[in-house]
Design an enzyme around this catalytic site. Structure first.
Site, PDB file in Angstrom:
ATOM      1  CE  LYS A  11      -4.359  -1.717   1.599  1.00  0.00           C
ATOM      2  NZ  LYS A  11      -5.531  -1.560   2.437  1.00  0.00           N
ATOM      3  CE  LYS A  54      -5.994  -8.472  -1.224  1.00  0.00           C
ATOM      4  NZ  LYS A  54      -6.052  -7.837   0.095  1.00  0.00           N
ATOM      5  CE  LYS A  79     -13.187  -4.095   1.500  1.00  0.00           C
ATOM      6  NZ  LYS A  79     -11.869  -4.059   2.131  1.00  0.00           N
TER       7      LYS A  79
HETATM    8  P1  TYM Z   1     -10.200  -6.218   4.230  1.00  0.00           P
HETATM    9  O1  TYM Z   1     -11.272  -5.205   4.384  1.00  0.00           O
HETATM   10  O2  TYM Z   1      -9.139  -5.987   3.241  1.00  0.00           O
HETATM   11  O3  TYM Z   1     -10.846  -7.617   3.901  1.00  0.00           O
HETATM   12  C1  TYM Z   1     -11.878  -8.160   4.698  1.00  0.00           C
HETATM   13  C2  TYM Z   1     -11.753  -9.664   4.778  1.00  0.00           C
HETATM   14  O4  TYM Z   1     -11.817 -10.236   3.483  1.00  0.00           O
HETATM   15  C3  TYM Z   1     -10.661 -11.039   3.239  1.00  0.00           C
HETATM   16  N1  TYM Z   1     -10.288 -10.883   1.833  1.00  0.00           N
HETATM   17  C4  TYM Z   1     -10.153 -11.906   0.976  1.00  0.00           C
HETATM   18  N2  TYM Z   1     -10.297 -13.227   1.124  1.00  0.00           N
HETATM   19  C5  TYM Z   1     -10.099 -14.011   0.028  1.00  0.00           C
HETATM   20  N3  TYM Z   1      -9.764 -13.507  -1.175  1.00  0.00           N
HETATM   21  C6  TYM Z   1      -9.588 -12.186  -1.371  1.00  0.00           C
HETATM   22  N4  TYM Z   1      -9.263 -11.709  -2.556  1.00  0.00           N
HETATM   23  C7  TYM Z   1      -9.792 -11.312  -0.265  1.00  0.00           C
HETATM   24  N5  TYM Z   1      -9.721  -9.965  -0.107  1.00  0.00           N
HETATM   25  C8  TYM Z   1     -10.015  -9.725   1.186  1.00  0.00           C
HETATM   26  C9  TYM Z   1      -9.594 -10.477   4.166  1.00  0.00           C
HETATM   27  O5  TYM Z   1      -8.590 -11.421   4.437  1.00  0.00           O
HETATM   28  C10 TYM Z   1     -10.420 -10.125   5.385  1.00  0.00           C
HETATM   29  O6  TYM Z   1     -10.637 -11.270   6.184  1.00  0.00           O
HETATM   30  N6  TYM Z   1      -7.193  -5.531   8.117  1.00  0.00           N
HETATM   31  C11 TYM Z   1      -8.436  -6.119   7.723  1.00  0.00           C
HETATM   32  C12 TYM Z   1      -9.630  -5.614   8.475  1.00  0.00           C
HETATM   33  C13 TYM Z   1      -9.540  -5.704   9.962  1.00  0.00           C
HETATM   34  C14 TYM Z   1      -9.721  -6.887  10.734  1.00  0.00           C
HETATM   35  C15 TYM Z   1      -9.611  -6.456  12.085  1.00  0.00           C
HETATM   36  C16 TYM Z   1      -9.968  -8.198  10.403  1.00  0.00           C
HETATM   37  C17 TYM Z   1      -9.323  -4.681  10.829  1.00  0.00           C
HETATM   38  N7  TYM Z   1      -9.376  -5.124  12.101  1.00  0.00           N
HETATM   39  C18 TYM Z   1      -9.761  -7.368  13.127  1.00  0.00           C
HETATM   40  C19 TYM Z   1     -10.105  -9.124  11.454  1.00  0.00           C
HETATM   41  C20 TYM Z   1      -9.983  -8.692  12.799  1.00  0.00           C
HETATM   42  C21 TYM Z   1      -8.662  -5.799   6.248  1.00  0.00           C
HETATM   43  O7  TYM Z   1      -8.143  -4.887   5.711  1.00  0.00           O
HETATM   44  O8  TYM Z   1      -9.579  -6.554   5.658  1.00  0.00           O
END
Ligand code: TYM
Length: 333
Positions: free
Chosen positions: A116, A199, A202
């Site tokens: 990022k 990957k 979003k």
């Molecule tokens: P974020 O918002 O990027 O993604 C949310 C969840 O979706 C999963 N994910 C995927 N899984 C499979 N294939 C993909 N292409 C894919 N893209 C995203 C992510 O692994 C995630 O589980 N840092 C985290 C958010 C967060 C969080 C937390 C998660 C903040 N605090 C506490 C768990 C516990 C994030 O950016 O997720």
């Protein structure tokens, strides 16, 4: 153990754009699958989302949309606690404490930060660097046992464990519960439809790279039809064919069938068949969720009620952990 004597499961998504098929298959579906077995806390991490610039109206709307999507996907708000991170100030407060026990070196090694910050150009927000520390606070505040996430978040959970163990060594083993990641065998890394070595994300600027959970059936079909496959025509899950492998993984994650069986069913068939079938499965998985999320998204009074109740419960639990930390560290409260 907590009041219900059940293990604690917690997870979150950033409402930084419309959620994708990756978020559904890698995370949210697993929350739904396991919600009855655990005490559950699910939320939208809008404080994480502002580590890159967000339009204020969009951010507010995407936050509601994320919560509507959780419920539409099958999360029961009577059972799981649903809330928004900014409504529970204890997250930001604990993050400050944890910042003082986290090291520059370990944060600099986070792959997500490296990716990022490269995209951020010259002015990299400090928040992007300390992002995993806020995530550690999210997790540790609720005495979490399990964190169901996609593969990309594993490193952040390992860091959370390191910080928790470090502080437990200093202030007592019962300060923090040390969490474990919960990563599904299939669907934990759904790839971009336009670049199957990256990957699905979003924040990808190319809308054809991701299936959004708001896409209409026709748009889903078009995106899958245009999905990059590979040269050749044999359908295998070989690593040399990441595009084909991705479509097979999507099918396997949706149907629960093993990839080997899916491969066998395509003997002698063409990529076109695989794309059409995958599109239909994705449409079936998304259409009911999308329609229900669209309906709930308009129900602001209902959503606000759910969130208010969730934030009250979350503050009560998080407040206890925070008070314990202040006390052990020697901070007046
Ligand atoms: P974020 O918002 O990027 O993604 C949310 C969840 O979706 C999963 N994910 C995927 N899984 C499979 N294939 C993909 N292409 C894919 N893209 C995203 C992510 O692994 C995630 O589980 N840092 C985290 C958010 C967060 C969080 C937390 C998660 C903040 N605090 C506490 C768990 C516990 C994030 O950016 O997720």
């Amino acid at each position: 153990m907590n009041a219900t004597n059940r293990k604690v499961m917690l997870s979150a998504v950033q409402p930084s754009n419309t959620l994708t098929l990756g978020n559904l298959l890698g995370a949210i579906r697993n929350w739904v699958k396991h919600q009855d077995d655990y005490e559950c806390w699910f939320f939208a991490v809008n404080l994480h989302a502002i580590t890159v610039r967000q339009d204020p109206t969009e951010l507010r709307e995407q936050t509601y949309r994320a919560v509507a999507t959780y419920i539409a996907a099958g999360i029961n708000p009577e059972h799981a606690t649903l809330f928004v991170q900014s409504q529970v100030p204890e997250h930001a407060e604990l993050a400050w404490l944890l910042n003082c026990y986290s090291y520059m070196g370990e944060l600099g090694r986070m792959t997500q930060f490296k990716d990022k910050s490269q995209k951020a150009g010259e002015n990299i927000a400090v928040g992007l660097f300390t992002y995993p520390v806020l995530m550690a606070a999210d997790i540790l505040l609720y005495d979490t046992d399990l964190v169901p996430v996609g593969a990309d978040q594993k490193q952040h959970i390992e860091l959370t464990r390191d910080i928790a163990i470090r502080m437990n060594n200093l202030y007592g083993e019962d300060l923090f519960r040390v969490p474990q990641p919960m990563i599904a065998q299939v669907g934990a890394k759904i790839m971009s439809l336009q670049d199957p070595t990256a990957k699905m994300s979003k924040s990808d600027p190319d809308p054809n790279a991701s299936v959004y959970l708001t896409d209409t059936d026709d748009v889903i079909r078009k995106k899958l039809k245009r999905a990059i496959t590979d040269s050749g025509n044999e359908i295998t899950d070989d690593d040399s064919k990441p595009g084909v492998k991705n479509l097979l993984s999507i099918q396997s994650a949706i149907t629960g069938k093993p990839i080997s069986g899916i491969v066998a069913s395509y003997a002698g068939k063409m990529y076109g068949h695989l794309k059409v079938d995958t599109a239909e499965l994705v449409v079936q998985a998304i259409a009911p969720l999308r329609d229900e999320a669209n309906r709930l998204y308009e129900e602001r009074t209902f959503l606000d009620q759910v969130l208010r109740k969730g934030a009250d419960r979350a503050r009560e639990r998080a407040g206890k952990t925070l008070a314990r930390c202040y006390d052990r560290i020697g901070l007046l409260k």
